[in-house]
Design an enzyme around this catalytic site. Structure first.
Site, PDB file in Angstrom:
ATOM      1  N   HIS A 199      36.903  36.082  35.534  1.00 32.17           N
ATOM      2  CA  HIS A 199      37.463  35.974  36.880  1.00 32.17           C
ATOM      3  C   HIS A 199      38.687  35.067  36.940  1.00 32.17           C
ATOM      4  O   HIS A 199      39.326  34.952  37.996  1.00 32.17           O
ATOM      5  CB  HIS A 199      36.398  35.477  37.861  1.00 32.17           C
ATOM      6  CG  HIS A 199      36.333  36.269  39.125  1.00 32.17           C
ATOM      7  ND1 HIS A 199      37.456  36.785  39.748  1.00 32.17           N
ATOM      8  CD2 HIS A 199      35.294  36.644  39.908  1.00 32.17           C
ATOM      9  CE1 HIS A 199      37.094  37.426  40.852  1.00 32.17           C
ATOM     10  NE2 HIS A 199      35.789  37.364  40.965  1.00 32.17           N
ATOM     11  N   ASP A 203      40.199  40.412  38.975  1.00 33.97           N
ATOM     12  CA  ASP A 203      39.452  40.393  40.230  1.00 33.97           C
ATOM     13  C   ASP A 203      38.831  41.756  40.479  1.00 33.97           C
ATOM     14  O   ASP A 203      39.040  42.710  39.725  1.00 33.97           O
ATOM     15  CB  ASP A 203      40.335  39.963  41.405  1.00 33.97           C
ATOM     16  CG  ASP A 203      41.570  40.839  41.557  1.00 33.97           C
ATOM     17  OD1 ASP A 203      41.472  42.060  41.300  1.00 33.97           O
ATOM     18  OD2 ASP A 203      42.633  40.315  41.932  1.00 33.97           O
TER      19      ASP A 203
END
Length: 228
Positions: A199, A203
């Site tokens: 992350h 995304d």
């Protein structure tokens, strides 16, 4: 008391590093692979006689992933403290387990290989792994990992990212399930594909689009696909 081998220590170190340094997130979509299952069933014996290789589902999956990575190159990248390095070459790591360890050899330039080329590369790497003949070159340079956990009957998994890569995709077991198509129930061959992502780099938006594209490619396989 079970002694910890050098290989097991290396695996443990890398897995701890991955979980401690990488903020993992996870996505899953399901694929209708009925056409692929039917197609492979028709040609696998002829392919074995002609090429001397077992035609598994894995080359089809890797082909789909490699092509999708060219469309979404951010998933084919790695994180550094100052830069995100997007890799031009698509080198696909595959997880190969032995009785005592897990190895992740690499198919170099997977995006440039046909289904046959991928099947041959997979067979060679699995043979070298089982015979203990993997070289350092076989194990380095991977830019994205495909894990075939479905071979064990798994239907969902959350794989650990193989650093410095930023994502890993697992292909789960193909199972027959009732599916609603045009308001009617049909029995189809279904498979889940599961993506763990870094992350810091990725995304949900880009990964959702990537998974959707992989799904489209897998579901498009049929009688018109070229093996060579």
């Amino acid at each position: 008391m079970i002694p910890v081998t050098g290989i097991r220590k290396t695996i443990a170190k890398r897995m701890v590093q991955s979980k401690q340094e990488i903020p993992h997130a996870w996505l899953m979509v399901e694929c209708d692979v009925t056409n692929l299952v039917s197609y492979r069933s028709r040609i696998k014996e002829e392919f074995k006689k002609k090429e001397g290789l077992h035609l598994t589902y894995l080359p089809f999956f890797i082909k789909s992933v490699a092509e999708a990575l060219k469309e979404f190159p951010i998933l084919n990248s790695q994180w550094t403290d100052n830069h995100i390095i997007a890799k031009k070459a698509v080198h696909i790591s595959i997880a190969v387990a032995t009785e005592n360890a897990l190895f992740v050899p690499v198919i170099k330039d997977a995006d440039q290989k046909s289904i046959y080329g991928l099947a041959k590369a997979i067979d060679e790497l699995i043979t070298k792994t089982k015979e203990g003949k993997l070289t350092q070159a076989d194990l380095t340079g991977g830019t994205f990992t495909v894990n075939n956990t479905g071979s064990f009957g798994s239907v969902l998994s959350a794989p650990i990212i193989n650093p410095p890569q930023v994502a890993i995709l697992s292909m789960e077991a193909i199972v027959k399930r009732p599916i609603v198509i045009n308001n009617m129930i049909a029995v189809r061959d279904m498979m889940n594909i599961c993506l763990s992502l870094d992350h810091r780099v990725l995304d949900g938006l880009v990964c959702g689009r990537f998974l959707k594209r992989v799904k489209q490619k897998i579901e498009s396989y049929g009688t018109d696909i070229g093996l060579y």
